[in-house]
Design an enzyme around this catalytic site. Sequence first.
Site, PDB file in Angstrom:
ATOM      1  N   ASP A  30       0.786  -1.135   0.145  1.00 27.85           N
ATOM      2  CA  ASP A  30       0.023   0.042  -0.113  1.00 27.85           C
ATOM      3  C   ASP A  30       0.678   1.171   0.125  1.00 27.85           C
ATOM      4  O   ASP A  30       0.320   2.364  -0.495  1.00 27.85           O
ATOM      5  CB  ASP A  30      -0.882   0.148   1.274  1.00 27.85           C
ATOM      6  CG  ASP A  30      -2.039  -1.120   1.279  1.00 27.85           C
ATOM      7  OD1 ASP A  30      -1.682  -1.979   0.426  1.00 27.85           O
ATOM      8  OD2 ASP A  30      -2.769  -1.020   2.028  1.00 27.85           O
TER       9      ASP A  30
ATOM     10  N   GLU B  45       1.886  -9.403  11.238  1.00 28.88           N
ATOM     11  CA  GLU B  45       1.781  -8.926   9.856  1.00 28.88           C
ATOM     12  C   GLU B  45       2.998  -8.858   9.098  1.00 28.88           C
ATOM     13  O   GLU B  45       3.267  -9.126   7.902  1.00 28.88           O
ATOM     14  CB  GLU B  45       0.850  -7.650   9.742  1.00 28.88           C
ATOM     15  CG  GLU B  45       0.363  -7.114   8.416  1.00 28.88           C
ATOM     16  CD  GLU B  45      -0.175  -5.792   8.408  1.00 28.88           C
ATOM     17  OE1 GLU B  45      -0.381  -5.394   9.631  1.00 28.88           O
ATOM     18  OE2 GLU B  45      -0.796  -5.401   7.380  1.00 28.88           O
TER      19      GLU B  45
HETATM   20  C1  DGY Z   1      -5.949  -0.767   4.605  1.00 22.95           C
HETATM   21  O1  DGY Z   1      -6.922  -0.631   4.975  1.00 22.95           O
HETATM   22  O2  DGY Z   1      -4.737  -0.573   4.766  1.00 22.95           O
HETATM   23  C2  DGY Z   1      -5.760  -1.986   3.541  1.00 22.95           C
HETATM   24  O3  DGY Z   1      -4.442  -2.179   3.256  1.00 22.95           O
HETATM   25  C3  DGY Z   1      -6.298  -1.373   2.054  1.00 22.95           C
HETATM   26  O4  DGY Z   1      -6.321  -2.331   1.372  1.00 22.95           O
END
Ligand code: DGY
Length: 441
Positions: A171, A413
Amino acid sequence: MTPHDTQTLINKAKEVLALNDMGGWTRPDPGLYVHQWLWDSFFAAIGQRHYDIERAKTEVRSPFRAQWKNGMLPHIIFGDAKGYHAGPELWHCERSKDAPDNIQTSGVTQPPVAAEAVVRVGQKLSAEERRAWYREMYPKLLAYHQWFYRERNPRGDGLPVIVLSWETGMDNTPPWMHSMHRYAMSLRAQLIQQANFTSIMERFRKDTAAVPAEERISTIDLYAVYDLIKSLRKYKYDNETIMREHKLLIVDVTFSCILIRANVLLKEIADEIGEALPMDIEHAMHVAPHALETLWDTETQQYCNRNVSTGRLIKIPTVSTFMPLYAGVLPKERVKTLIRQMHDPKTFGTPFPIPSTPINSDYFRPNRYWQGPTWVNMNWMLADGLERNGEKKEAEQLRERTVDMIARGGMQEYFSPFDAEPAGAANFSWTAALLIDMLTD
Ligand code: DGY
């Protein structure tokens, strides 16, 4: 290597997947990502197949219930949970004629690891069951792959055009953040930045309740992404308009490599059930590996994303540079170059490789999302790629380091590449699922 008991680790991982099991689908974690995410589900199935094949099949099927009429698989399928920071009210997908009826989703996709999950599940079935499984999944997969070539490949070179960093799954990966700041900041985002309002805006963030702010995407980047989503929404998610009007169009190395690999797997599926791939896919399979080579920058010796609007490579190093190993088989010389870089202690050669951003990058932070930490899904794909490129020992080493990292840091994560310090969301499904896979196969 910390001593660990394989069975204990596998049991813990199964507990995480059970905790996140929402019935027919698996959420990424209990606190932050409380809906269904596309590639997360496919990775979850790759773990589940080792102990509950029917559950794994259900997981692989589940994203297709929200497949758009044009074939796209959306990156989020919303469930009933409340409080997610980028929910249906941000996306308004009903504005698209292609959105599915009676189910709420986001309006973009995520890396196409669907075919990978279909084949991995298929490996656990008898020949007859596998053919039935492939016959069921093939038309849906094909519709998804064809969508890329019909709507996201205006240059016809087999590499899809990506319209939001969230589509890459990485992201806040630096090349995307760099290009967004340079070419695609909304007026609001510019104002927030200039007036130094970020600390005020920070208070309105919902995602930082579950994970500390310094481990997430930065506030300014997040608001800029929200505004890009609003622009996609304004275009009603119509890709013809988006290809013409949208301010940020990028050919992304990781995404491209995953699609190239996915097409090879799609062909395997088609062959096994006696289907012939349609021309558009055959053509893409033929041209894409050549197009991928145009992303190699000889000067800096790395694969780079390309900004489609300027035509220029974005020469900011990330772990993506290794992903062509996953895409297919590279010339020996290139494989050696990439492996050398993986081990370079000044860049990627950390105690717990492979950092998402090299440690000598200005962007690097050991615990910030896609700007430094090590991610299990990237390592899983890269180990697979190393192996298919004849580098079995390298692949095994990478898997061992990854298992060791999880044994130390937990089912997190992401992890600091220096000391496996856990960061991001806890009880993370794909970490658990891919750990099971690495310990079982
Ligand atoms: C978030 O909400 O950060 C997600 O990764 C978007 O896909």
